[in-house]
Design a protein around this motif. Structure first.
Motif, PDB file in Angstrom:
ATOM      1  N   GLY A   7       0.790  -1.222   0.000  1.00  0.00           N
ATOM      2  CA  GLY A   7       0.000   0.000   0.000  1.00  0.00           C
ATOM      3  C   GLY A   7       0.820   1.268   0.000  1.00  0.00           C
ATOM      4  N   LEU A   8       2.115   1.149   0.297  1.00  0.00           N
ATOM      5  CA  LEU A   8       3.005   2.318   0.277  1.00  0.00           C
ATOM      6  C   LEU A   8       4.151   2.037  -0.702  1.00  0.00           C
ATOM      7  CD1 LEU A   8       2.999   3.143   4.107  1.00  0.00           C
ATOM      8  CD2 LEU A   8       1.814   4.374   2.285  1.00  0.00           C
ATOM      9  N   GLY A   9       5.312   1.633  -0.173  1.00  0.00           N
ATOM     10  CA  GLY A   9       6.421   1.295  -1.061  1.00  0.00           C
ATOM     11  C   GLY A   9       6.100   0.127  -1.972  1.00  0.00           C
ATOM     12  N   GLY A  10       5.189  -0.743  -1.501  1.00  0.00           N
ATOM     13  CA  GLY A  10       4.788  -1.892  -2.311  1.00  0.00           C
ATOM     14  C   GLY A  10       4.072  -1.507  -3.591  1.00  0.00           C
ATOM     15  N   GLU A  11       3.713  -0.216  -3.715  1.00  0.00           N
ATOM     16  CA  GLU A  11       3.052   0.264  -4.929  1.00  0.00           C
ATOM     17  C   GLU A  11       3.989   0.294  -6.142  1.00  0.00           C
ATOM     18  OE1 GLU A  11      -0.526   1.387  -5.333  1.00  0.00           O
ATOM     19  OE2 GLU A  11      -0.201  -0.210  -3.877  1.00  0.00           O
ATOM     20  N   VAL A  12       5.246  -0.079  -5.943  1.00  0.00           N
ATOM     21  CA  VAL A  12       6.129  -0.229  -7.107  1.00  0.00           C
ATOM     22  C   VAL A  12       5.580  -1.301  -8.042  1.00  0.00           C
ATOM     23  CG1 VAL A  12       8.251   0.559  -5.984  1.00  0.00           C
ATOM     24  CG2 VAL A  12       7.604  -1.867  -5.834  1.00  0.00           C
ATOM     25  N   ASP A  13       4.701  -2.165  -7.500  1.00  0.00           N
ATOM     26  CA  ASP A  13       4.081  -3.212  -8.318  1.00  0.00           C
ATOM     27  C   ASP A  13       2.802  -2.739  -9.012  1.00  0.00           C
ATOM     28  OD1 ASP A  13       5.999  -5.102  -7.579  1.00  0.00           O
ATOM     29  OD2 ASP A  13       4.877  -5.689  -5.791  1.00  0.00           O
ATOM     30  N   ASN A  14       2.325  -1.559  -8.649  1.00  0.00           N
ATOM     31  CA  ASN A  14       1.069  -1.061  -9.205  1.00  0.00           C
ATOM     32  C   ASN A  14       1.228  -0.778 -10.698  1.00  0.00           C
ATOM     33  OD1 ASN A  14      -1.146   0.634  -9.969  1.00  0.00           O
ATOM     34  ND2 ASN A  14      -1.474   1.146  -7.817  1.00  0.00           N
ATOM     35  N   PRO A  15       0.426  -1.431 -11.554  1.00  0.00           N
ATOM     36  CA  PRO A  15       0.550  -1.221 -13.009  1.00  0.00           C
ATOM     37  C   PRO A  15       0.405   0.244 -13.410  1.00  0.00           C
ATOM     38  CG  PRO A  15      -0.834  -3.121 -12.547  1.00  0.00           C
ATOM     39  CD  PRO A  15      -0.591  -2.444 -11.229  1.00  0.00           C
ATOM     40  N   LYS A  16      -0.431   0.995 -12.670  1.00  0.00           N
ATOM     41  CA  LYS A  16      -0.621   2.412 -12.997  1.00  0.00           C
ATOM     42  C   LYS A  16       0.670   3.192 -12.787  1.00  0.00           C
ATOM     43  CE  LYS A  16      -3.603   6.388 -11.992  1.00  0.00           C
ATOM     44  NZ  LYS A  16      -4.752   6.887 -11.179  1.00  0.00           N
ATOM     45  N   TRP A  17       1.368   2.912 -11.680  1.00  0.00           N
ATOM     46  CA  TRP A  17       2.635   3.609 -11.434  1.00  0.00           C
ATOM     47  C   TRP A  17       3.706   3.150 -12.409  1.00  0.00           C
ATOM     48  CZ3 TRP A  17       7.643   2.422  -9.475  1.00  0.00           C
ATOM     49  CH2 TRP A  17       8.406   3.557  -9.132  1.00  0.00           C
ATOM     50  N   ARG A  18       3.751   1.878 -12.664  1.00  0.00           N
ATOM     51  CA  ARG A  18       4.747   1.349 -13.597  1.00  0.00           C
ATOM     52  C   ARG A  18       4.557   1.914 -14.990  1.00  0.00           C
ATOM     53  NH1 ARG A  18       4.826  -5.069 -12.915  1.00  0.00           N
ATOM     54  NH2 ARG A  18       5.866  -4.775 -14.938  1.00  0.00           N
ATOM     55  N   SER A  19       3.310   2.135 -15.390  1.00  0.00           N
ATOM     56  CA  SER A  19       3.040   2.628 -16.744  1.00  0.00           C
ATOM     57  C   SER A  19       3.573   4.046 -16.960  1.00  0.00           C
ATOM     58  CB  SER A  19       1.540   2.592 -17.034  1.00  0.00           C
ATOM     59  OG  SER A  19       0.837   3.541 -16.236  1.00  0.00           O
ATOM     60  N   GLN A  20       3.773   4.808 -15.867  1.00  0.00           N
ATOM     61  CA  GLN A  20       4.296   6.170 -16.004  1.00  0.00           C
ATOM     62  C   GLN A  20       5.695   6.199 -16.607  1.00  0.00           C
ATOM     63  OE1 GLN A  20       3.695   9.121 -12.767  1.00  0.00           O
ATOM     64  NE2 GLN A  20       2.950   7.371 -11.591  1.00  0.00           N
ATOM     65  N   TRP A  21       6.445   5.134 -16.395  1.00  0.00           N
ATOM     66  CA  TRP A  21       7.828   5.113 -16.859  1.00  0.00           C
ATOM     67  C   TRP A  21       7.937   4.945 -18.367  1.00  0.00           C
ATOM     68  CZ3 TRP A  21      11.792   6.136 -13.526  1.00  0.00           C
ATOM     69  CH2 TRP A  21      11.490   6.095 -12.169  1.00  0.00           C
ATOM     70  N   GLN A  22       6.958   4.315 -18.965  1.00  0.00           N
ATOM     71  CA  GLN A  22       7.033   4.047 -20.402  1.00  0.00           C
ATOM     72  C   GLN A  22       7.067   5.353 -21.186  1.00  0.00           C
ATOM     73  OE1 GLN A  22       3.845   1.667 -22.060  1.00  0.00           O
ATOM     74  NE2 GLN A  22       5.209   0.860 -23.629  1.00  0.00           N
ATOM     75  N   GLY A  23       8.033   5.473 -22.075  1.00  0.00           N
ATOM     76  CA  GLY A  23       8.168   6.661 -22.909  1.00  0.00           C
ATOM     77  C   GLY A  23       9.040   7.744 -22.310  1.00  0.00           C
ATOM     78  N   LYS A  24       9.426   7.606 -21.048  1.00  0.00           N
ATOM     79  CA  LYS A  24      10.310   8.594 -20.439  1.00  0.00           C
ATOM     80  C   LYS A  24      11.732   8.430 -20.986  1.00  0.00           C
ATOM     81  CE  LYS A  24       7.209  10.525 -17.884  1.00  0.00           C
ATOM     82  NZ  LYS A  24       6.817  11.949 -18.044  1.00  0.00           N
ATOM     83  N   GLU A  25      12.493   9.525 -20.959  1.00  0.00           N
ATOM     84  CA  GLU A  25      13.844   9.512 -21.506  1.00  0.00           C
ATOM     85  C   GLU A  25      14.875   9.453 -20.377  1.00  0.00           C
ATOM     86  OE1 GLU A  25      14.186  12.926 -23.996  1.00  0.00           O
ATOM     87  OE2 GLU A  25      12.619  12.262 -25.394  1.00  0.00           O
ATOM     88  N   LEU A  26      15.881   8.608 -20.574  1.00  0.00           N
ATOM     89  CA  LEU A  26      16.902   8.420 -19.551  1.00  0.00           C
ATOM     90  C   LEU A  26      17.862   9.598 -19.477  1.00  0.00           C
ATOM     91  CD1 LEU A  26      17.848   4.679 -20.221  1.00  0.00           C
ATOM     92  CD2 LEU A  26      16.336   5.561 -18.436  1.00  0.00           C
ATOM     93  N   PHE A  27      18.283  10.082 -20.636  1.00  0.00           N
ATOM     94  CA  PHE A  27      19.337  11.094 -20.691  1.00  0.00           C
ATOM     95  C   PHE A  27      18.807  12.421 -21.243  1.00  0.00           C
ATOM     96  CE2 PHE A  27      21.139   6.862 -21.288  1.00  0.00           C
ATOM     97  CZ  PHE A  27      22.098   6.818 -20.286  1.00  0.00           C
ATOM     98  N   ASN A  28      19.361  13.522 -20.726  1.00  0.00           N
ATOM     99  CA  ASN A  28      18.970  14.827 -21.244  1.00  0.00           C
ATOM    100  C   ASN A  28      19.813  15.195 -22.460  1.00  0.00           C
ATOM    101  OD1 ASN A  28      21.472  15.721 -20.262  1.00  0.00           O
ATOM    102  ND2 ASN A  28      20.589  16.527 -18.366  1.00  0.00           N
ATOM    103  N   GLU A  29      19.641  16.405 -22.953  1.00  0.00           N
ATOM    104  CA  GLU A  29      20.336  16.828 -24.171  1.00  0.00           C
ATOM    105  C   GLU A  29      21.846  16.875 -23.996  1.00  0.00           C
ATOM    106  OE1 GLU A  29      18.633  20.516 -25.349  1.00  0.00           O
ATOM    107  OE2 GLU A  29      16.726  19.620 -25.989  1.00  0.00           O
ATOM    108  N   ASP A  30      22.300  17.006 -22.757  1.00  0.00           N
ATOM    109  CA  ASP A  30      23.735  17.042 -22.491  1.00  0.00           C
ATOM    110  C   ASP A  30      24.319  15.648 -22.265  1.00  0.00           C
ATOM    111  OD1 ASP A  30      23.771  19.856 -22.622  1.00  0.00           O
ATOM    112  OD2 ASP A  30      23.126  19.990 -20.526  1.00  0.00           O
ATOM    113  N   GLY A  31      23.472  14.620 -22.418  1.00  0.00           N
ATOM    114  CA  GLY A  31      23.936  13.258 -22.222  1.00  0.00           C
ATOM    115  C   GLY A  31      24.002  12.831 -20.777  1.00  0.00           C
ATOM    116  N   GLU A  32      23.445  13.639 -19.884  1.00  0.00           N
ATOM    117  CA  GLU A  32      23.466  13.315 -18.464  1.00  0.00           C
ATOM    118  C   GLU A  32      22.249  12.473 -18.093  1.00  0.00           C
ATOM    119  OE1 GLU A  32      23.339  17.291 -17.071  1.00  0.00           O
ATOM    120  OE2 GLU A  32      25.522  17.496 -16.970  1.00  0.00           O
ATOM    121  N   LEU A  33      22.449  11.516 -17.182  1.00  0.00           N
ATOM    122  CA  LEU A  33      21.353  10.672 -16.719  1.00  0.00           C
ATOM    123  C   LEU A  33      20.387  11.533 -15.916  1.00  0.00           C
ATOM    124  CD1 LEU A  33      20.362   7.741 -16.710  1.00  0.00           C
ATOM    125  CD2 LEU A  33      21.651   7.394 -14.605  1.00  0.00           C
TER     126      LEU A  33
END
Length: 262
Positions: A178-204
């Motif tokens: 219900g708290l940290g265990g929400e890492v398993d929540n499909p809704k929270w996990r779906s937020q990561w899809q499409g996000k970019e790892l590195f910025n324009e300067d190549g930094e994480l």
């Protein structure tokens, strides 16, 4: 008095024998079931890899998982010291977690470098690759790090551009339901899809931010909402991502792969 002593001795002997017999049965069962347990762990790992890569469907049978994994996933060994592929071990049988405990196959991390709180980092690890017509479609890398109560073990799937997140998921942890265990929540996990790892300067730049993502922020493409009420778990996720995708993890390998030098 003698009779009482004899009764007590007999009771202790019987109890000892019962414990001994039970111990033999338990030990025997553990040994007999070990191959099945190992197979089930391997199956769960394959299912997690497929799910995070966006392959397959929920509820697949063990046979379907094995077939799809064998058809679409290729495991490769990576030397984290050189950032290149290696043939030192068989990637299908090599266990990085076991290697991390071996002083000859790992290194101790000084506290200022150990942001994921893993203590030791293995020299070799295994990545999982999905190809389409000979081209890299998805790269899946293992990640782990400490949250609030436990070490989280999971995978990050990265699209063929080696910058866009395809998926993030954890297959083992002990965070608070219900708290940290929400890492398993499909809704929270779906937020990561499409996000970019590195910025324009190549930094994480990827991170989970407390208070929610501001859509107008120039950093929005690299951010997801942190877990509500679970700041330390969210921080743990950020730390493990920055460790394993950074210079001490798969960062050099990803850079070499992008340059065609892996």
């Amino acid at each position: 008095m003698s009779s009482q002593k004899e009764s007590t001795t007999r009771t202790l002997v019987v109890a000892l024998l019962v414990c001994l017999v039970c111990s033999v049965f338990v030990a025997g069962a553990a040994v007999a079931l070990r191959p099945t347990q190992m197979e089930n762990r391997q199956l769960d790992k394959q299912r997690s890899i497929l799910a995070i890569a966006g392959l397959g469907e929920a509820g697949m049978s063990a046979k379907q998982v094995k077939t799809l994994y064998g058809e679409r996933i290729v495991a490769k060994l990576v030397d984290l010291q050189t950032g290149k592929f290696s043939d030192e071990f068989d990637p299908n049988s090599f266990d990085p977690l076991v290697a991390a405990k071996d002083p000859e196959l790992s290194k101790a991390l000084p506290s200022d470098e150990d942001i994921a709180s893993i203590k030791r980092r293995e020299r070799y690890s295994v990545v999982y690759i999905v190809e389409e017509n000979g081209e890299l479609e998805t790269l899946i890398v293992p990640v782990r790090g400490y949250g609030l109560w436990s070490t989280l073990y999971g995978f990050v799937a990265i699209q063929g551009d080696l910058n866009t997140v395809e998926g993030l998921g954890f297959y083992q942890h002990g965070e608070t339901p219900g708290l940290g265990g929400e890492v398993d929540n499909p809704k929270w996990r779906s937020q990561w899809q499409g996000k970019e790892l590195f910025n324009e300067d190549g930094e994480l730049a990827i991170e989970a931010v407390k208070g929610g993502v501001d859509p107008q922020s120039p950093q929005a493409d690299h951010q997801v909402d942190a877990l509500a009420g679970a700041t330390l778990t969210s921080n743990g996720v950020n730390n493990l991502l920055h460790f394993w995708l950074g210079e001490d993890g798969f960062g050099p390998f990803i850079a070499n792969l992008r340059a065609g030098e892996a």
